[in-house]
Scaffold this active site. Structure first.
Site, PDB file in Angstrom:
ATOM      1  N   ASP A  93       4.259  -9.368  -4.048  1.00  0.00           N
ATOM      2  CA  ASP A  93       5.489  -8.720  -3.563  1.00  0.00           C
ATOM      3  C   ASP A  93       5.391  -8.497  -2.045  1.00  0.00           C
ATOM      4  OD1 ASP A  93       8.019  -7.673  -3.447  1.00  0.00           O
ATOM      5  OD2 ASP A  93       7.571  -5.846  -4.547  1.00  0.00           O
ATOM      6  N   GLY A 138       8.747  -1.709   0.859  1.00  0.00           N
ATOM      7  CA  GLY A 138       8.010  -2.971   0.915  1.00  0.00           C
ATOM      8  C   GLY A 138       6.749  -2.880   1.737  1.00  0.00           C
TER       9      GLY A 138
HETATM   10  O1  DOR Z   1       9.523  -3.017  -2.045  1.00  0.00           O
HETATM   11  C1  DOR Z   1      10.226  -4.002  -2.176  1.00  0.00           C
HETATM   12  N1  DOR Z   1      10.620  -4.726  -1.117  1.00  0.00           N
HETATM   13  N2  DOR Z   1      10.614  -4.366  -3.407  1.00  0.00           N
HETATM   14  C2  DOR Z   1      11.532  -5.344  -3.611  1.00  0.00           C
HETATM   15  O2  DOR Z   1      11.849  -5.615  -4.748  1.00  0.00           O
HETATM   16  C3  DOR Z   1      12.156  -6.037  -2.451  1.00  0.00           C
HETATM   17  C4  DOR Z   1      11.251  -5.989  -1.288  1.00  0.00           C
HETATM   18  C5  DOR Z   1      11.897  -6.444  -0.002  1.00  0.00           C
HETATM   19  O3  DOR Z   1      12.558  -7.473   0.004  1.00  0.00           O
HETATM   20  O4  DOR Z   1      11.660  -5.802   1.025  1.00  0.00           O
END
Ligand code: DOR
Length: 429
Positions: free
Chosen positions: A306, A325
């Protein structure tokens, strides 16, 4: 012109078939010999694998490469370099770009940006147009181009009827859907996991139930449609338990977890540092223990990064405004090897051949290391301590939650289609 010859010398070869001492001889893009003590042909490039494990290249089912649209955070090239340094020879790029990957023309654009980068980039298509959850994207057209995985990641498909239709459609096309499991009406406005820590901090929470509800709904849809479904970044004990039971009765589902969900708890948010904000959120100890148990007992099929790069101007904001993220491509393998109490063979199954199969990239990626196979390899030093330094990452973004963390294994070399793209821990291009 004669094909370039590379000899990976003196390591222990470890793949899905087992473990043996052997040198690996590569000619052009192919493995031509796997034997102990082969004579080194004249002019060959020798990669020293002494004390190392020689494994099929790692495969990441889930990374955000931000191109097109957010090149300040990452490009396909910088992300591919970070991936190669992390031991990956293939990654699946998520479609939450701008524009999103929901049409044949964007698939083609991304593929052309990915040609010549130091890691194979497979493209995931969106399930719905614009990832808006309203109508299906032209999945048949994308499948025709070779897209194998479809997801609206970043959000889950909220409508049960649309998800049911998407599964029926995907089943007919022979492609796999991947779901970000979060029921939006429960998760809405949440900044972190809903629990004791969020109460203490006065922050709005995302309950574990938001994940479980969508998993349970989707399992019922899979039971009805018979179509394959992959669960992205599961983070809760209840969701993992539901998946384990579904697998027990033979439903065609697979699941991944991300390293941050087995190495960090929601206590990390106590300092309000947005680097620890992620979706799904970091969970309490009980869920982390369940993620670890599910990795050990086979409920989970893959560790996926991720990898979600965000630049400081976006991430260094008040926690309720910062995007979720974390970057992860350069630390995933080392975190798994340092933190998990499972044999190395299982770690590599989770990071290489199992995700390769889910992504439809096997056997070119993740396949057994044998004569005739594609030369996609990573060479791992299992006893090489290092400290995570955000400034030293190849990713364009620095938002790692592991700054200063000591890890105990490192990628020494990565070979992509016969070419050494990482040598002695250094990217070659
Ligand atoms: O923490 C996250 N960031 N989870 C996600 O599902 C999308 C991702 C992002 O694109 O920044």
């Amino acid at each position: 012109m004669a094909e370039a010859v590379v000899v990976v010398r003196g390591g222990t070869v470890l793949d899905a078939t087992g473990e043996r001492r052997a040198d690996v001889v590569v000619e052009g893009q192919w493995i031509v010999a796997v034997e102990e003590g082969v004579p080194v042909p004249r002019g060959a490039t020798v990669l020293d694998a002494g004390g190392c494990v020689v494994a099929p290249g790692l495969v990441d089912l889930h990374c955000h490469l931000r191109q097109p649209g957010a090149e300040g955070s990452e490009t396909i090239e910088s992300g591919a370099r970070a991936a190669a340094l992390g031991g990956y020879t293939a990654v699946v790029a998520m479609p939450n770009t701008d524009p999103p990957i929901d049409s044949a023309s964007v698939v083609r654009d991304v593929r052309s940006l990915a040609s010549g980068v130091p890691c194979h980039v497979a493209v995931a298509g969106a399930i719905t147009v614009g990832r808006a959850g309203e109508r299906l994207a032209p999945m048949a057209e994308l499948a025709e181009l070779g897209v194998r995985l479809f997801t609206d990641d970043g959000t889950g498909v909220q409508s049960a009827s649309l998800m049911r239709r998407a599964l029926l459609y995907a089943g007919g096309l022979g492609v796999t859907l991947a779901q970000h499991c979060e029921e939006a009406s429960l998760a809405e406005g949440g900044v972190m996991h809903e629990g004791a820590v969020s109460s203490r901090l006065g922050l709005a929470g995302v309950p574990a139930l938001a994940e479980e509800l969508m998993v349970v709904r989707d399992l019922a849809l899979v039971r009805e449609t018979g179509a394959r479904l992959h669960f992205l970044h599961l983070s809760t004990a209840a969701a993992l338990d539901a998946v384990a039971r579904a697998k027990g009765v033979g439903l065609p589902v697979t699941a991944e977890v991300a390293p941050h969900h087995f190495t960090l708890t929601d206590d990390a948010l106590l300092g309000f540092d947005p680097v620890f904000k992620v979706s799904p959120p970091l969970r309490p100890e009980g869920d982390v223990a369940a993620v670890r148990a599910a990795l050990a007992d086979g409920t989970v099929d893959a560790i996926a990064t991720d990898h979600a790069p965000h630049p400081p101007e976006a991430k260094d904001r008040p926690i309720d405004e910062a995007p979720p993220g974390m970057v992860g491509l350069e630390t995933a393998l080392a975190l798994a090897m340092t933190e998990l109490e499972v044999p190395l063979h299982r770690v590599l199954a989770l990071l290489s051949w199992q995700p390769a199969a889910i992504a439809g990239l096997a056997p070119d990626h993740g396949g057994p290391i044998a004569p005739g196979a594609a030369a996609n390899l990573c060479v791992i030093d299992p006893a090489r301590p290092w400290v995570v330094d955000p400034a030293a990452l190849a990713s364009r973004s620095r938002n790692t939650p592991y700054a200063g963390r000591r890890l105990s294994a490192k990628v020494r070399h990565t070979v992509l289609a016969g070419e050494p793209v990482v040598v002695d821990g250094q990217a070659q291009r």
